[in-house]
Motif scaffolding. Sequence first.
Motif, PDB file in Angstrom:
ATOM      1  N   CYS A  85       0.925  -1.371   0.185  1.00  0.00           N
ATOM      2  CA  CYS A  85       0.322   0.294   0.138  1.00  0.00           C
ATOM      3  C   CYS A  85       0.683   1.329   0.052  1.00  0.00           C
ATOM      4  CB  CYS A  85      -0.852   0.143   1.125  1.00  0.00           C
ATOM      5  SG  CYS A  85      -1.907  -1.474   1.598  1.00  0.00           S
ATOM      6  N   GLY A  86       0.539   2.743  -0.437  1.00  0.00           N
ATOM      7  CA  GLY A  86       1.454   3.488  -1.154  1.00  0.00           C
ATOM      8  C   GLY A  86       0.448   3.974  -0.029  1.00  0.00           C
ATOM      9  N   GLN A  87       0.971   5.548   0.511  1.00  0.00           N
ATOM     10  CA  GLN A  87       0.329   7.082   1.072  1.00  0.00           C
ATOM     11  C   GLN A  87      -0.152   6.313   2.599  1.00  0.00           C
ATOM     12  OE1 GLN A  87      -1.213  10.729   0.225  1.00  0.00           O
ATOM     13  NE2 GLN A  87       1.385   9.738  -0.882  1.00  0.00           N
ATOM     14  N   ALA A  91       2.596   4.996  11.570  1.00  0.00           N
ATOM     15  CA  ALA A  91       1.363   5.380  13.089  1.00  0.00           C
ATOM     16  C   ALA A  91       0.312   6.321  12.344  1.00  0.00           C
ATOM     17  CB  ALA A  91       2.468   6.641  13.456  1.00  0.00           C
ATOM     18  N   ARG A  92      -0.180   5.714  11.029  1.00  0.00           N
ATOM     19  CA  ARG A  92      -1.196   6.616  10.521  1.00  0.00           C
ATOM     20  C   ARG A  92      -2.233   5.366   9.652  1.00  0.00           C
ATOM     21  NH1 ARG A  92      -0.941  12.170   7.409  1.00  0.00           N
ATOM     22  NH2 ARG A  92      -2.593  12.410   7.602  1.00  0.00           N
ATOM     23  N   GLY A  93      -1.521   4.291   9.467  1.00  0.00           N
ATOM     24  CA  GLY A  93      -2.502   3.419   8.857  1.00  0.00           C
ATOM     25  C   GLY A  93      -1.854   3.156   7.175  1.00  0.00           C
ATOM     26  N   PRO A 161      -0.782  13.689   3.241  1.00  0.00           N
ATOM     27  CA  PRO A 161      -1.233  14.714   4.189  1.00  0.00           C
ATOM     28  C   PRO A 161      -0.994  15.649   5.470  1.00  0.00           C
ATOM     29  CG  PRO A 161      -2.536  13.223   3.754  1.00  0.00           C
ATOM     30  CD  PRO A 161      -1.213  12.643   2.843  1.00  0.00           C
ATOM     31  N   LYS A 162      -1.599  16.398   5.425  1.00  0.00           N
ATOM     32  CA  LYS A 162      -1.032  17.137   7.127  1.00  0.00           C
ATOM     33  C   LYS A 162      -1.817  16.399   7.744  1.00  0.00           C
ATOM     34  CE  LYS A 162       2.287  20.503   5.453  1.00  0.00           C
ATOM     35  NZ  LYS A 162       2.387  22.272   5.993  1.00  0.00           N
ATOM     36  N   GLU A 163      -2.138  16.535   9.300  1.00  0.00           N
ATOM     37  CA  GLU A 163      -2.999  16.149  10.110  1.00  0.00           C
ATOM     38  C   GLU A 163      -3.433  17.956  10.471  1.00  0.00           C
ATOM     39  OE1 GLU A 163      -3.344  11.431  11.353  1.00  0.00           O
ATOM     40  OE2 GLU A 163      -2.158  13.068  12.607  1.00  0.00           O
ATOM     41  N   SER A 164      -4.850  18.050  10.751  1.00  0.00           N
ATOM     42  CA  SER A 164      -5.091  19.902  10.926  1.00  0.00           C
ATOM     43  C   SER A 164      -5.943  19.040  12.082  1.00  0.00           C
ATOM     44  CB  SER A 164      -5.309  20.231   9.918  1.00  0.00           C
ATOM     45  OG  SER A 164      -6.214  19.805   9.154  1.00  0.00           O
ATOM     46  N   GLY A 165      -5.686  19.020  13.422  1.00  0.00           N
ATOM     47  CA  GLY A 165      -6.827  18.915  14.418  1.00  0.00           C
ATOM     48  C   GLY A 165      -7.137  17.074  13.786  1.00  0.00           C
ATOM     49  N   SER A 166      -8.188  17.322  14.389  1.00  0.00           N
ATOM     50  CA  SER A 166      -8.708  16.236  14.194  1.00  0.00           C
ATOM     51  C   SER A 166     -10.430  16.236  14.331  1.00  0.00           C
ATOM     52  CB  SER A 166      -8.810  14.998  15.926  1.00  0.00           C
ATOM     53  OG  SER A 166     -10.006  15.236  16.452  1.00  0.00           O
ATOM     54  N   GLY A 167     -10.990  14.767  13.102  1.00  0.00           N
ATOM     55  CA  GLY A 167     -12.179  15.079  12.749  1.00  0.00           C
ATOM     56  C   GLY A 167     -13.166  13.907  13.878  1.00  0.00           C
ATOM     57  N   LYS A 168     -14.396  14.016  13.765  1.00  0.00           N
ATOM     58  CA  LYS A 168     -14.894  12.288  14.606  1.00  0.00           C
ATOM     59  C   LYS A 168     -16.894  12.675  14.059  1.00  0.00           C
ATOM     60  CE  LYS A 168     -16.577  10.948  19.068  1.00  0.00           C
ATOM     61  NZ  LYS A 168     -16.778  11.723  20.506  1.00  0.00           N
ATOM     62  N   LEU A 169     -16.653  11.511  13.218  1.00  0.00           N
ATOM     63  CA  LEU A 169     -18.453  11.475  12.694  1.00  0.00           C
ATOM     64  C   LEU A 169     -18.896  10.771  14.132  1.00  0.00           C
ATOM     65  CD1 LEU A 169     -17.041  10.948   8.998  1.00  0.00           C
ATOM     66  CD2 LEU A 169     -17.595  12.510   9.983  1.00  0.00           C
ATOM     67  N   ALA A 170     -20.254  11.115  13.809  1.00  0.00           N
ATOM     68  CA  ALA A 170     -21.894  10.229  14.845  1.00  0.00           C
ATOM     69  C   ALA A 170     -22.653  10.406  13.362  1.00  0.00           C
ATOM     70  CB  ALA A 170     -21.605  11.210  15.852  1.00  0.00           C
ATOM     71  N   ALA A 205     -12.250  19.493  13.143  1.00  0.00           N
ATOM     72  CA  ALA A 205     -11.170  19.440  11.694  1.00  0.00           C
ATOM     73  C   ALA A 205     -12.259  18.624  10.332  1.00  0.00           C
ATOM     74  CB  ALA A 205      -9.861  18.451  11.551  1.00  0.00           C
ATOM     75  N   PRO A 206     -12.300  19.099   9.440  1.00  0.00           N
ATOM     76  CA  PRO A 206     -13.063  18.394   8.816  1.00  0.00           C
ATOM     77  C   PRO A 206     -13.063  17.363   7.856  1.00  0.00           C
ATOM     78  CG  PRO A 206     -11.379  20.221   6.805  1.00  0.00           C
ATOM     79  CD  PRO A 206     -11.394  20.538   8.684  1.00  0.00           C
ATOM     80  N   VAL A 207     -12.974  16.725   7.597  1.00  0.00           N
ATOM     81  CA  VAL A 207     -13.322  15.035   8.035  1.00  0.00           C
ATOM     82  C   VAL A 207     -13.919  14.728   5.881  1.00  0.00           C
ATOM     83  CG1 VAL A 207     -14.185  12.067   7.500  1.00  0.00           C
ATOM     84  CG2 VAL A 207     -13.885  14.415   9.592  1.00  0.00           C
ATOM     85  N   LYS A 208     -12.380  14.577   5.588  1.00  0.00           N
ATOM     86  CA  LYS A 208     -12.080  14.258   4.163  1.00  0.00           C
ATOM     87  C   LYS A 208     -12.337  12.902   3.188  1.00  0.00           C
ATOM     88  CE  LYS A 208      -9.791  15.805  -0.771  1.00  0.00           C
ATOM     89  NZ  LYS A 208      -9.263  16.622  -1.230  1.00  0.00           N
TER      90      LYS A 208
END
Length: 372
Positions: A85-87, A91-93, A161-170, A205-208
């Motif tokens: 796998c790429g990208q 630590a980030r999977g 890609p840079k991590e800016s904050g954290s997004g949480k989906l519910a 943070a936005p979740v894309k």
Amino acid sequence: MTGRTGPAAFRSDGHGRAAALLAVLLAAILPALLLTATGAGARAHGAADPKPVVTLSQKQAGKGGEVTVSGRNWRPETLLMMLVCGQSAPARGVIGGTNSCANADGRAVTTDKKGAFSKKLPVAEPPVPCPCVVHVATVTGEQALAEAVFVVAGHPVAALPKESGSGKLAVLAATRLEGDSGLLTWFGAPASRRLVFTVGNLGSAPVKDPVFRVGTAHGVYAAQWEERQWRGTVEPGRKARIELPVELTAGAHGDYQISLKYGTKVLAEQPWGVGRPWGVTLFWILLCLVVPAAVFRIGMAIVDKVRPRSAHAAGRRSFPRTGATVRFPKLRRAPVPAAGPAPPTSTTTAALPWFTPDSAPPEHRPTTKGHS
């Protein structure tokens, strides 16, 4: 000073020596017992929750080469999938899920009774740039995965890609399955639905392009998980309506449980009752009736074609048929005479047709009196 003598003194001294000897033995054995119990407890705790480990025979290889992947601490006799796998980073999977992996060149492997495995994996270029990893994950049962850093020689490399904050989906509303089964499903075609739900971003943070996992469980069997990526961005404090396709195998019927997971958290579960494909049963019943009848008709036609013909039948067929018809005379019943007096009886004897007086010989002729 008078000392104790006799049996009483012997009993007192014997009990003292026994108590002292027992104390010495306990002092010598108790620390060893404590250390053994502590070590066994630590080993039991470590064995109860092991972390799967993946190692590679080499850290770098080019396209077309091979790398030996080894693992331990996995569940015994479990099916695993190995992918390049790429990208990705340990630590980030894998960013983007399996869409970032060379799925066509993946390999499946089953662990042994000790939870270990070793198998060669062909090196292929993933569809996205490196950093790359060898990603190993379970296919069935409880999810477990492990990754090892790997360099695909000659493949492009790009920063993650840079991590800016954290997004949480519910999930904000109840999930539901939309769609219906067509005529082909009645004949065993795979049943399909759309899992519809609404999620909200409770993070900062936005979740894309979030990657969800849809699990399908039947009866007491464990869920089979498949990754589904939704294209879009959920901004912080916003919500989005998401539809994910769900499809069963051909001929599947009964009660199913559809689960939705994001990350390691199960967001929702939805039951799904699938009817039995009675069209398949009807098809086999008709096949069992039509095929024997057709075989019987074909067999009778063959027998009629090859059986020998009798002479009588051959003689009848040797004469050509004409348009002439044979007519038989009509039989008429003789009239019955009317009832009346009986006719008088005659005593005359009728001459026999083969005897006449003229034809009789002379000697037998009667003589006539009065002639000379």
